[in-house]
Design a protein around this motif. Structure first.
Motif, PDB file in Angstrom:
ATOM      1  N   UNK A 165      -4.663  34.468 -54.954  1.00  0.00           N
ATOM      2  CA  UNK A 165      -5.342  33.920 -53.786  1.00  0.00           C
ATOM      3  C   UNK A 165      -4.639  34.422 -52.528  1.00  0.00           C
ATOM      4  N   UNK A 166      -5.426  34.745 -51.514  1.00  0.00           N
ATOM      5  CA  UNK A 166      -4.853  35.197 -50.240  1.00  0.00           C
ATOM      6  C   UNK A 166      -5.755  34.753 -49.117  1.00  0.00           C
ATOM      7  N   UNK A 167      -5.150  34.290 -48.044  1.00  0.00           N
ATOM      8  CA  UNK A 167      -5.895  33.881 -46.853  1.00  0.00           C
ATOM      9  C   UNK A 167      -5.130  34.338 -45.627  1.00  0.00           C
TER      10      UNK A 167
ATOM     11  N   UNK B 185      -5.962  35.632 -41.158  1.00  0.00           N
ATOM     12  CA  UNK B 185      -6.924  35.786 -40.074  1.00  0.00           C
ATOM     13  C   UNK B 185      -6.762  37.165 -39.462  1.00  0.00           C
ATOM     14  N   UNK B 186      -7.883  37.813 -39.144  1.00  0.00           N
ATOM     15  CA  UNK B 186      -7.863  39.167 -38.584  1.00  0.00           C
ATOM     16  C   UNK B 186      -7.023  39.239 -37.303  1.00  0.00           C
ATOM     17  N   UNK B 187      -6.977  38.145 -36.558  1.00  0.00           N
ATOM     18  CA  UNK B 187      -6.199  38.114 -35.303  1.00  0.00           C
ATOM     19  C   UNK B 187      -4.702  38.262 -35.563  1.00  0.00           C
ATOM     20  N   UNK B 188      -4.278  37.925 -36.773  1.00  0.00           N
ATOM     21  CA  UNK B 188      -2.856  37.984 -37.108  1.00  0.00           C
ATOM     22  C   UNK B 188      -2.421  39.318 -37.714  1.00  0.00           C
ATOM     23  N   UNK B 189      -3.364  40.233 -37.892  1.00  0.00           N
ATOM     24  CA  UNK B 189      -3.061  41.532 -38.496  1.00  0.00           C
ATOM     25  C   UNK B 189      -2.846  42.558 -37.384  1.00  0.00           C
ATOM     26  N   UNK B 190      -1.744  43.273 -37.463  1.00  0.00           N
ATOM     27  CA  UNK B 190      -1.387  44.272 -36.447  1.00  0.00           C
ATOM     28  C   UNK B 190      -2.328  45.472 -36.485  1.00  0.00           C
ATOM     29  N   UNK B 191      -2.724  45.933 -35.301  1.00  0.00           N
ATOM     30  CA  UNK B 191      -3.521  47.152 -35.184  1.00  0.00           C
ATOM     31  C   UNK B 191      -2.589  48.354 -35.177  1.00  0.00           C
ATOM     32  N   UNK B 192      -2.886  49.316 -36.028  1.00  0.00           N
ATOM     33  CA  UNK B 192      -2.099  50.548 -36.080  1.00  0.00           C
ATOM     34  C   UNK B 192      -2.927  51.670 -35.469  1.00  0.00           C
ATOM     35  N   UNK B 193      -2.391  52.283 -34.409  1.00  0.00           N
ATOM     36  CA  UNK B 193      -3.080  53.417 -33.785  1.00  0.00           C
ATOM     37  C   UNK B 193      -3.178  54.550 -34.789  1.00  0.00           C
ATOM     38  N   UNK B 194      -4.325  55.226 -34.786  1.00  0.00           N
ATOM     39  CA  UNK B 194      -4.550  56.352 -35.691  1.00  0.00           C
ATOM     40  C   UNK B 194      -4.445  57.653 -34.899  1.00  0.00           C
ATOM     41  N   UNK B 195      -3.778  58.636 -35.461  1.00  0.00           N
ATOM     42  CA  UNK B 195      -3.520  59.881 -34.733  1.00  0.00           C
ATOM     43  C   UNK B 195      -4.745  60.786 -34.643  1.00  0.00           C
TER      44      UNK B 195
ATOM     45  N   UNK C  70      -6.638  50.771 -36.530  1.00  0.00           N
ATOM     46  CA  UNK C  70      -6.970  50.274 -37.860  1.00  0.00           C
ATOM     47  C   UNK C  70      -6.107  49.061 -38.186  1.00  0.00           C
ATOM     48  N   UNK C  71      -6.750  48.016 -38.717  1.00  0.00           N
ATOM     49  CA  UNK C  71      -6.054  46.848 -39.249  1.00  0.00           C
ATOM     50  C   UNK C  71      -6.241  46.857 -40.763  1.00  0.00           C
ATOM     51  N   UNK C  72      -5.148  46.798 -41.503  1.00  0.00           N
ATOM     52  CA  UNK C  72      -5.211  46.727 -42.967  1.00  0.00           C
ATOM     53  C   UNK C  72      -5.367  45.252 -43.331  1.00  0.00           C
ATOM     54  N   UNK C  73      -6.602  44.832 -43.579  1.00  0.00           N
ATOM     55  CA  UNK C  73      -6.881  43.427 -43.858  1.00  0.00           C
ATOM     56  C   UNK C  73      -6.459  43.039 -45.272  1.00  0.00           C
ATOM     57  N   UNK C  74      -6.769  43.878 -46.233  1.00  0.00           N
ATOM     58  CA  UNK C  74      -6.300  43.708 -47.609  1.00  0.00           C
ATOM     59  C   UNK C  74      -5.769  45.056 -48.073  1.00  0.00           C
ATOM     60  N   UNK C  75      -4.486  45.140 -48.258  1.00  0.00           N
ATOM     61  CA  UNK C  75      -3.885  46.405 -48.681  1.00  0.00           C
ATOM     62  C   UNK C  75      -4.092  46.601 -50.178  1.00  0.00           C
ATOM     63  N   UNK C  76      -3.922  47.827 -50.662  1.00  0.00           N
ATOM     64  CA  UNK C  76      -3.996  48.062 -52.108  1.00  0.00           C
ATOM     65  C   UNK C  76      -2.981  47.216 -52.891  1.00  0.00           C
TER      66      UNK C  76
END
Length: 119
Positions: A2-4, A6-16, A23-29
């Motif tokens: 289980x995982x919960x 919020x998108x607001x709490x995920x860091x945005x990573x600039x893409x080159x 990009x925000x990785x909401x659910x990583x592999x």
């Protein structure tokens, strides 16, 4: 598992690649057994260059508009649209208007080789 979060709490990573792409990785592999879920944003006036990925993409447009290229087709995508981009097919995005283009992008949990074809 289980995982919960919020998108607001995920860091945005600039893409080159491109201009104004984040990009925000909401659910990583590592967090999900079968898919990764990402939220891409492209600022007004920005673009993501023509590129290929070795895995398919399932996308849902949250907001904004963009001229999307998939293979030989070009079309306008906007809020509520669903896109399927097969593995190995070239695709690109160019924002339209003054709003940020934002979309969810789900990809299978597999090695993803990205090849930029043009800038």
């Amino acid at each position: 598992m289980y995982l919960h979060k919020n998108i607001k709490d995920v860091e945005t990573m600039a893409q080159s690649a491109g201009k104004g792409v984040g990009m925000k990785m909401l659910l990583s592999p590592d967090e999900s057994p079968n898919f990764a879920m990402r939220n891409f944003t492209i600022e007004a006036g920005g673009f993501m260059p023509l590129h290929t990925n070795s895995v398919e993409h399932e996308q849902f447009v949250i907001s904004g508009k963009a001229l999307v290229t998939i293979g030989d087709e070009k079309f306008e995508a906007s809020s509520g649209d669903v896109l399927l981009i097969p593995a190995g097919v070239a695709h690109a995005y160019e924002t339209l208007g003054d709003e940020t283009y934002s979309f969810l992008c789900l990809v299978p949990k597999a090695e993803d080789t990205i090849t930029v074809l043009s800038c």
